[in-house]
Structures are given as structure tokens and as C-alpha cells.
Design a protein around this motif. Structure first.
Motif, PDB file in Angstrom:
ATOM      1  N   HIS A  23      12.075   0.304   1.850  1.00 39.29           N
ATOM      2  CA  HIS A  23      11.496  -1.008   2.125  1.00 39.29           C
ATOM      3  C   HIS A  23      10.440  -0.916   3.235  1.00 39.29           C
ATOM      4  CE1 HIS A  23      13.719  -3.467  -0.610  1.00 39.29           C
ATOM      5  NE2 HIS A  23      14.910  -3.135  -0.111  1.00 39.29           N
ATOM      6  N   ALA A  24      10.638  -0.034   4.197  1.00 38.80           N
ATOM      7  CA  ALA A  24       9.641   0.141   5.261  1.00 38.80           C
ATOM      8  C   ALA A  24       8.327   0.651   4.682  1.00 38.80           C
ATOM      9  CB  ALA A  24      10.165   1.111   6.318  1.00 38.80           C
ATOM     10  N   VAL A  25       8.421   1.615   3.771  1.00 31.58           N
ATOM     11  CA  VAL A  25       7.220   2.163   3.133  1.00 31.58           C
ATOM     12  C   VAL A  25       6.525   1.083   2.299  1.00 31.58           C
ATOM     13  CG1 VAL A  25       6.371   3.828   1.448  1.00 31.58           C
ATOM     14  CG2 VAL A  25       8.081   4.523   3.134  1.00 31.58           C
ATOM     15  N   ILE A  26       7.326   0.336   1.534  1.00 28.57           N
ATOM     16  CA  ILE A  26       6.750  -0.729   0.690  1.00 28.57           C
ATOM     17  C   ILE A  26       6.081  -1.795   1.562  1.00 28.57           C
ATOM     18  CG2 ILE A  26       7.276  -2.593  -0.918  1.00 28.57           C
ATOM     19  CD1 ILE A  26       9.533  -0.824  -2.037  1.00 28.57           C
ATOM     20  N   GLY A  27       6.765  -2.226   2.613  1.00 23.28           N
ATOM     21  CA  GLY A  27       6.205  -3.247   3.504  1.00 23.28           C
ATOM     22  C   GLY A  27       4.922  -2.783   4.168  1.00 23.28           C
ATOM     23  N   ALA A  84       1.187  -4.523   3.675  1.00 22.50           N
ATOM     24  CA  ALA A  84       0.295  -4.929   4.763  1.00 22.50           C
ATOM     25  C   ALA A  84      -1.074  -4.281   4.625  1.00 22.50           C
ATOM     26  CB  ALA A  84       0.918  -4.559   6.115  1.00 22.50           C
ATOM     27  N   MET A  85      -1.087  -2.987   4.309  1.00 23.37           N
ATOM     28  CA  MET A  85      -2.343  -2.250   4.214  1.00 23.37           C
ATOM     29  C   MET A  85      -3.172  -2.709   3.007  1.00 23.37           C
ATOM     30  SD  MET A  85      -2.797   1.870   4.184  1.00 23.37           S
ATOM     31  CE  MET A  85      -4.415   2.644   3.986  1.00 23.37           C
ATOM     32  N   VAL A  86      -2.536  -2.834   1.862  1.00 22.79           N
ATOM     33  CA  VAL A  86      -3.262  -3.234   0.649  1.00 22.79           C
ATOM     34  C   VAL A  86      -3.773  -4.672   0.767  1.00 22.79           C
ATOM     35  CG1 VAL A  86      -3.023  -3.677  -1.819  1.00 22.79           C
ATOM     36  CG2 VAL A  86      -2.061  -1.590  -0.831  1.00 22.79           C
ATOM     37  N   THR A  87      -2.948  -5.555   1.326  1.00 25.00           N
ATOM     38  CA  THR A  87      -3.368  -6.960   1.483  1.00 25.00           C
ATOM     39  C   THR A  87      -4.602  -7.061   2.363  1.00 25.00           C
ATOM     40  OG1 THR A  87      -1.078  -7.725   1.222  1.00 25.00           O
ATOM     41  CG2 THR A  87      -2.654  -9.257   2.238  1.00 25.00           C
ATOM     42  N   SER A  88      -4.556  -6.424   3.526  1.00 26.30           N
ATOM     43  CA  SER A  88      -5.707  -6.498   4.436  1.00 26.30           C
ATOM     44  C   SER A  88      -6.922  -5.810   3.827  1.00 26.30           C
ATOM     45  CB  SER A  88      -5.367  -5.870   5.789  1.00 26.30           C
ATOM     46  OG  SER A  88      -5.135  -4.483   5.666  1.00 26.30           O
ATOM     47  N   PHE A  89      -6.697  -4.738   3.066  1.00 24.64           N
ATOM     48  CA  PHE A  89      -7.802  -4.035   2.402  1.00 24.64           C
ATOM     49  C   PHE A  89      -8.494  -4.961   1.402  1.00 24.64           C
ATOM     50  CE2 PHE A  89      -9.712  -1.447  -0.891  1.00 24.64           C
ATOM     51  CZ  PHE A  89     -10.324  -0.417  -0.188  1.00 24.64           C
ATOM     52  N   ILE A  90      -7.703  -5.637   0.572  1.00 23.51           N
ATOM     53  CA  ILE A  90      -8.275  -6.519  -0.461  1.00 23.51           C
ATOM     54  C   ILE A  90      -8.989  -7.710   0.178  1.00 23.51           C
ATOM     55  CG2 ILE A  90      -7.704  -8.087  -2.353  1.00 23.51           C
ATOM     56  CD1 ILE A  90      -5.443  -6.145  -3.099  1.00 23.51           C
ATOM     57  N   VAL A  91      -8.331  -8.330   1.179  1.00 26.38           N
ATOM     58  CA  VAL A  91      -8.947  -9.486   1.832  1.00 26.38           C
ATOM     59  C   VAL A  91     -10.259  -9.086   2.493  1.00 26.38           C
ATOM     60  CG1 VAL A  91      -8.695 -11.187   3.678  1.00 26.38           C
ATOM     61  CG2 VAL A  91      -6.754 -10.681   2.191  1.00 26.38           C
ATOM     62  N   SER A  92     -10.247  -7.971   3.197  1.00 28.31           N
ATOM     63  CA  SER A  92     -11.462  -7.512   3.879  1.00 28.31           C
ATOM     64  C   SER A  92     -12.548  -7.143   2.875  1.00 28.31           C
ATOM     65  CB  SER A  92     -11.133  -6.310   4.771  1.00 28.31           C
ATOM     66  OG  SER A  92     -12.197  -6.003   5.628  1.00 28.31           O
ATOM     67  N   LEU A  93     -12.135  -6.533   1.756  1.00 31.86           N
ATOM     68  CA  LEU A  93     -13.088  -6.154   0.715  1.00 31.86           C
ATOM     69  C   LEU A  93     -13.782  -7.381   0.139  1.00 31.86           C
ATOM     70  CD1 LEU A  93     -13.690  -3.282  -0.422  1.00 31.86           C
ATOM     71  CD2 LEU A  93     -12.252  -3.880  -2.375  1.00 31.86           C
ATOM     72  N   VAL A  94     -13.036  -8.483   0.021  1.00 31.96           N
ATOM     73  CA  VAL A  94     -13.574  -9.698  -0.574  1.00 31.96           C
ATOM     74  C   VAL A  94     -14.448 -10.488   0.403  1.00 31.96           C
ATOM     75  CG1 VAL A  94     -12.945 -11.965  -1.512  1.00 31.96           C
ATOM     76  CG2 VAL A  94     -11.701  -9.908  -2.246  1.00 31.96           C
TER      77      VAL A  94
END
Length: 633
Positions: free
Chosen positions: A431-435, A439-449
Motif C-alpha cells: 500500500h505504501a508503494v501504491i500510495g 501521489a506521483m502520477v496524480t501530480s505528474f498528470i495535473v502538472s502536465l495538463v
């Protein structure tokens, strides 16, 4: 007059060895804390050969230039007399206490006590997590003698944590370290612990001793050392020097040990329990929301240095419960959100300089070190801040809902992910790895957009620099390049009479916007103190330049500074020589204004070449050698 003669004269003119409570030095100044400030003879000090200037105040500062280390050594020899240092007769003057200063002093104390022990605690936690992993994989059994011996290594660190804290606290308060360890050692002494746990307990002078297990506690030793520092200083004042060797420690044992047993130990235990309970209450009351909100707030908390305030309760929680489910878990979400945002900006931006910074910062944050991303990318760009906050909140929400716990006190990231290994719950690590990835993928996508170069303060600044600045690393003929990016101001505006009065020489100052420090000229590093706050370079043509990062930053003992060169190294103009954590300097209540001074300015005509904004590596000062009747000066 030799350096030794001048040192003797300086010591005499500050009132002699008996009037010196303490002596430190920075890159150009001897900093005396005197028992009686009125005994400093300013006129005589200024008339002493080798002395450039004198500043009186809460410290008596004697400016002697780049040879300060030699003067310091000579004065220390005279003070110690080859043996015991003379004690001041009365208390040295204390600076006026204000709320801001009190906060700075408190944070400085917290950092000074807890930061040095983190490597031991972190290493022990990671070591234990690998042992847990070995058991989970069937390589070891908990009943094996090998496992039992190996697990004793990290367990010993937490058992004797009070002694580690005692050492750092005594060092920070400048009190007798062996004496402090001797007194606090009582709390973890097996015989004493056995008396506390025996049936009916134990009494001292008819008073029942509180039965408390002090192993792994951090606040009882801090309180004990605080009292010891006061008692020891008082005992030294009243003790005749011929018997002070044994009388002072005897008084300390008689006063501090019982006070620790009956009052400070229980009070420290209560304080630790209270802080630990407060964090557990917050987590227990708000649940996953607490973790998510903390993760989202961390960019702003870290930027002002207030994250250090979470170290004591986190250490206490880890020591008492063996795990921590709030601050470290939130930090995992924040760290990986910083990584995702920076890497997305590296993909989107068309500015090559920002792309390089974003890539290196993103990789650093991925492994748990967020300062490069935070100060180099995030805080300068509101769209980056938005993406980090969203990513950290979403990732923190997942980690909070999954009830993740950390089992080692270290900055969370890919390099330290084993800190989430839990023998009783294999899902904890997953769960730590998934969490973290959420966090990383969410911020990556938001920043990319949402990222736009046109809305980036960093890109605008870099584009302005590209049109007006000399390329970094390219020397400016006959002059000095800016060591830092920021706003150029006159030396007269610097809030330090040594610089504003031109005592050290002519130049300018920079109010920096980032902490990267570059060499102002090509030459040899002539001065680089252990505090790393100032750098002197002797140029190939004899020009000597001092870059002093911040004002009075010698007090930080090198904590916010990283040196990339050593004294004696050859450097080229524009070469990266230091990195300064500007946020940490400001959090300590200090001014980040950075004077750039020509130390041998009497031999040169020095003139500023720029006002307002300047980029590191751009032309800053012109320096033309003066001509004398005999030729060049």
C-alpha cells in the motif's frame, strides 16, 4: 608586529583572558562574547596592527581579514595557557529576547539536538526493516541466534536513545558531556531500572520514586541537561578553582540527579506522552483526512523550516510505539508529488535550463530529497504548487485510508521504501508503494495538463537572463561576475556596519532568489571555513574577493550550506562552489543578503556594472588596478 604580537594585543584590549566568556570566528572576524563589555577598548583595538575594524554590540567583533584563523589560533593558545581555559567572572551580555528570536532559538535548539541523531535512528530502522524482510522471505527465523544477535543492533540504538539525546543536547548547550551522560545514564542503568520494577517499588529519603521505563525516551534527558547546564555554570562560579575539578561535578550530581529522578524524568515522560498522544489523537480523530491535509500542507511547512518542529514528537512516537502513521506517511505522499510535478515540467517546458533543473530535482525528490524540487521549481511557479498540493492530497488520502505505518525515521522515498516493511502486515509495504505512485502520477498528470511556460516566473526570469547575462562559467575580463542570482544593492544598504561601512573593502551586495553560489573570479580558494557560509578567492592577478552568504550566518555552524570545493582548490569564474538553503537561513531569523567584497580594494578601482536584477555569472563589478608613482599598485 607579528600575528602573535597582534593577537596578544587584541586579547589585552578586550579585557584579557579572564574577560572572554567565549571566542568564535567567521571568515574575517574574531567574535568575542565578553563577561564585561565595557572592558573592550575600541580605540586601542583599532590601533592594533592587523585589525581592520571593530564592531561593539552583543558580541565584540574584531575584523582582521582573511588571516582570521591564524589570529584565532594564537589567541586560543594565550587563553588556554596550555591547559585549562580561563573562566569568565560574570555572565556575558545576552541579546534582547524577542518573540521572533525566542522562536529562532527554539528551532535552532530542536535542530541541534535531534538532527545529529537521525542518521543513527534512521540506519537502525532501515536495518531492522531488512531483518523483517529476511524473516518474511524465509531466510531467517525469529528463533535463530543469528536473527537475535542482529536484531539487538538496532534495538540497542532505541534502548539507549536517551544517551544519544543527552550527548547532542550537552554539546548544543556547551555543558560537560561526560558529566551529562553520567547523570542521565542512571535512567537506563539496569540496576536502577530493576529497583523501579521490583514489587513495592523503591523510595529515596522516604519518597517513592516514580516507576517509569526511560529507555527510548527523548524528553527526560533534554530536561536533565537543561538543568545541568544551569547548575554547572553556577557551581563553577562559587567553586574555588583548586577544588573545582571534583566539587563542580559533585554539586551537579547532588542537585541534578535527584531532580531528574523525582521531577524532570516524570515531567519529560509526560511531555513525550502528551506530544505522542496529540499526534495519535489527530490521526485517530480525523483519520485519513489528517494524513491528506498534512501532505498537502508540507510544501508550505517545509518552505519556512517548520517541519523541524515535527521531529521531536515523531522521534518520541517511533521510540515508544515502534512505528509512526502520520508525519512520515504524509511526507511520502509529498515527496513523490514533488517528483511527479518536476518530471512533468521537464516534459512540458521548452526552456532548456528549467528542463535540466526539473529533471535533476524530480529524480532527487523520487529518492526522498525534496529541497531541490521545492526551492528550484515548485515555490517559484504557482502551477507547480497546485499540482504538488493535489498530488500530495490524493496520495495522502490513499495512504491514510490504507492506514500505512512507517517503521524507520528517515525521509521517505524510493531509496528508503523498506521503512514501510511490516512483519505483521505484508500489505503495509504494498500500500505504501501504491500510495506513493498515486501521489506521483496524480501530480505528474495535473502538472502536465496545467503547466504553461508563459505563466512561469522561472521561465520569465531565465529568458530575461538569457538576453542580458554573461553565460555562466565565462569569465568577465577585468572584473567580477555575480556569484548569485538576485537583486543588486549598495553595500551602504547592508544591515551590518562591517560591510556597510566598507571596513572589509568595496563591493556590492545581492539579495539572492536561489541558493546556488558561483565563483566570482578565477583563482584559488583562499578561505573556506568549516561553517561554509563564506568563501574567499585569490585571483590569478592578485585580486581577492569575499562572498559572504547572509549576515551573521556563522552562527548556523554550516547547517544550511554545502561546499562543492575545498580550500586550496582551483576554480573558474562561474563555477558552482556552494549551495545555500536560503529558506533555512530565513527560518533561523537571519538576513540572506550576500555581500560581495574586494578585500584588497585599496589596490583597485572597483565600480558596479549593474543595478537591479542580476543573474549568476553576469558581469557585476569592474576592477582596474590602480597606478602609483612606481607603476601598478
Amino acid at each position: 608586529m607579528t600575528t602573535q604580537d597582534s593577537a596578544r594585543a587584541i586579547l589585552e584590549h578586550v579585557g584579557g583572558a579572564v574577560n572572554v566568556a567565549s571566542l568564535h570566528h567567521c571568515s574575517t572576524r574574531l567574535r568575542f562574547t565578553l563577561a564585561d563589555d565595557t572592558q573592550a577598548d575600541e580605540a586601542a583595538l583599532k590601533a592594533t596592527p592587523g585589525v581592520i575594524g571593530v564592531v561593539l554590540g552583543t558580541q565584540t567583533q574584531v575584523i582582521v581579514g582573511s588571516g582570521v584563523a591564524n589570529y584565532f589560533r594564537e589567541i586560543e593558545k594565550l587563553r588556554t595557557g596550555g591547559g585549562t581555559r580561563a573562566e569568565a567572572r560574570v555572565d556575558a551580555a545576552k541579546p534582547k529576547l524577542t518573540l521572533k528570536r525566542a522562536g529562532s532559538v527554539f528551532m535552532d535548539f530542536v535542530v541541534g539536538v535531534f538532527t545529529p541523531i537521525i542518521p543513527a535512528v534512521a540506519g537502525a530502522g532501515i536495518f531492522k526493516s531488512f531483518l523483517i524482510l529476511a524473516v518474511a522471505l524465509g531466510w531467517l527465523q525469529t528463533t535463530d541466534q543469528t536473527y537475535q544477535v542482529l536484531t539487538a543492533i538496532p534495538d540497542a540504538v532505541f534502548f539507549f536513545l536517551p544517551l544519544l539525546v543527552t550527548y547532542t543536547a550537552a554539546k548544543k548547550l556547551d555543558t560537560n558531556i561526560p558529566l551529562a551522560l553520567g547523570i542521565v545514564g542512571l535512567l537506563v542503568f539496569p540496576t536502577f531500572a530493576g529497583l523501579l520494577t521490583q514489587e513495592g517499588g523503591v523510595a529515596l529519603f522516604g519518597l517513592t520514586v516514580p516507576a517509569i521505563a526511560y529507555s527510548a525516551q527523548v524528553f527526560p534527558p533534554i530536561l536533565a541537561v537543561l538543568l545541568l547546564a544551569v547548575v554547572e555554570r553556577g557551581a563553577r562560579r562559587i567553586s574555588p578553582s583548586v577544588i573545582s575539578t571534583f566539587l563542580v561535578p559533585l554539586i551537579c550530581f547532588v542537585v541534578v540527579a535527584p531532580a531528574t529522578i523525582f521531577l524532570l524524568g516524570p515531567l519529560g515522560f509526560f511531555l513525550g506522552t502528551l506530544l505522542t498522544g496529540a499526534m495519535l489523537w489527530l490521526y485517530g480523530t480525523l483519520g485519513w483526512i489528517a494524513v491528506a491535509l498534512m501532505a498537502a500542507a508540507l510544501p508550505f511547512i517545509v518552505s519556512v523550516g517548520m517541519h523541524k518542529a515535527f521531529i521531536p514528537p515523531t522521534v518520541a512516537t517511533m521510540a515508544s510505539a515502534g512505528k509512526e502513521s502520520f508525519y512520515l506517511v504524509a511526507s511520502l505522499a509529498h515527496n513523490l508529488a514533488e517528483a511527479g510535478s518536476s518530471l512533468a515540467i521537464a516534459v512540458r517546458t521548452k526552456n532548456k535550463t528549467l528542463r535540466g533543473t526539473a529533471i535533476s530535482s524530480g529524480i532527487s525528490a523520487f529518492f526522498g530529497i525534496t529541497e531541490p524540487a521545492l526551492y528550484g521549481v515548485t515555490l517559484q511557479n504557482r502551477r507547480a504548487v497546485i499540482s504538488v498540493v493535489i498530488g500530495a492530497f490524493v496520495g495522502g488520502s490513499y495512504l491514510g485510508i490504507a492506514a500505512i505505518s512507517a517503521f524507520a525515521l528517515v525521509s521517505p522515498g524510493a531509496a528508503s521504501i523498506s521503512m514501510f516493511i511490516d512483519m505483521a502486515n505484508p500489505w503495509n509495504l504494498l500500500h505504501a508503494v501504491i500510495g506513493a505512485l498515486v501521489a506521483m502520477v496524480t501530480s505528474f498528470i495535473v502538472s502536465l495538463v496545467i503547466w504553461k511556460d508563459s505563466d512561469s516566473a522561472t521561465v520569465r526570469l531565465l529568458e530575461q537572463q538569457a538576453g542580458t547575462s554573461t553565460p555562466v562559467g565565462e569569465p568577465v575580463a577585468g572584473g567580477i561576475v555575480a556569484p548569485m542570482t538576485g537583486e543588486v544593492i549598495a553595500l551602504a544598504e547592508v544591515d551590518d556596519p562591517v560591510f556597510s561601512g566598507g571596513i572589509l573593502g568595496p563591493g556590492v551586495a545581492i539579495r539572492p532568489t536561489d541558493g546556488e553560489v558561483r565563483a566570482p573570479i578565477s583563482g584559488t580558494v583562499s578561505s573556506l571555513l568549516p561553517s561554509r557560509h563564506a568563501l574567499g578567492i585569490l585571483g590569478d592577478d592578485g585580486l581577492e574577493v569575499l562572498v559572504h552568504v547572509g549576515l551573521d550566518t556563522v552562527r548556523l555552524e554550516g547547517a544550511p550550506f554545502t561546499a562543492h570545493v575545498a580550500q586550496g582548490d582551483r576554480v573558474e569564474a562561474g563555477q558552482h562552489v556552494l549551495t545555500a538553503d536560503l529558506a533555512a537561513i530565513e527560518a533561523a531569523g537571519l538576513d540572506i543578503t550576500t555581500p560581495v567584497v574586494v578585500l584588497n580594494g585599496d589596490a583597485y578601482d572597483v565600480a558596479p556594472l549593474v543595478t537591479g536584477r542580476v543573474a549568476a555569472g553576469a558581469a557585476l563589478l569592474s576592477t582596474d588596478a590602480k597606478e602609483t608613482a612606481n607603476g601598478i599598485a
